[in-house]
Design a protein around this motif. Structure first.
Motif: not given
Length: 115
Positions: A1-15
């Motif tokens: 499994m790749k590392a989670t894209d932190t920027t995309e992850f944070l931008n996805s939380l609560n839209a």
């Protein structure tokens, strides 16, 4: 499994609202630190739990910050949940395998009648 894209992850939380709240908190706390010469604090907390028996997790994300003021501290916290998928690209908002079957043939709710 790749590392989670932190920027995309944070931008996805609560839209995307959570990332905006974090940015605002960082700016406000930094301004309070400069204006009043006291320490400030910004804390992010993530709690993950599996949703049923799926490859989804419920992510409880919490922002807690303390902004220094002239006579004390202004404190605020906020917490919400966002469901996300765990897959080969780490944690993502959407499942990326569009060919994935919702049900296996043996799990279908109605069996085909044999003629």
């Amino acid at each position: 499994m790749k590392a989670t894209d932190t920027t995309e992850f944070l931008n996805s939380l609560n839209a995307g609202v959570f990332a905006q709240q974090v940015g605002r908190a960082l700016s406000d706390v930094a301004a309070g630190v400069i204006d009043h010469g006291k320490k400030g604090k910004v804390v992010l907390t993530f709690e993950l739990s599996q949703i049923g028996e799926s490859n989804q997790v419920k992510i409880n994300h919490k922002l807690d910050f303390a902004q220094p003021t002239k006579r004390g501290t202004k404190r605020e916290d906020t917490a919400l949940d966002t469901p996300m998928y765990v897959g080969p690209n780490g944690i993502e908002l959407f499942q990326n395998d569009p060919t994935a079957q919702l049900f296996n043939k043996q799990d279908t709710p109605v069996r085909a009648q044999e003629v």
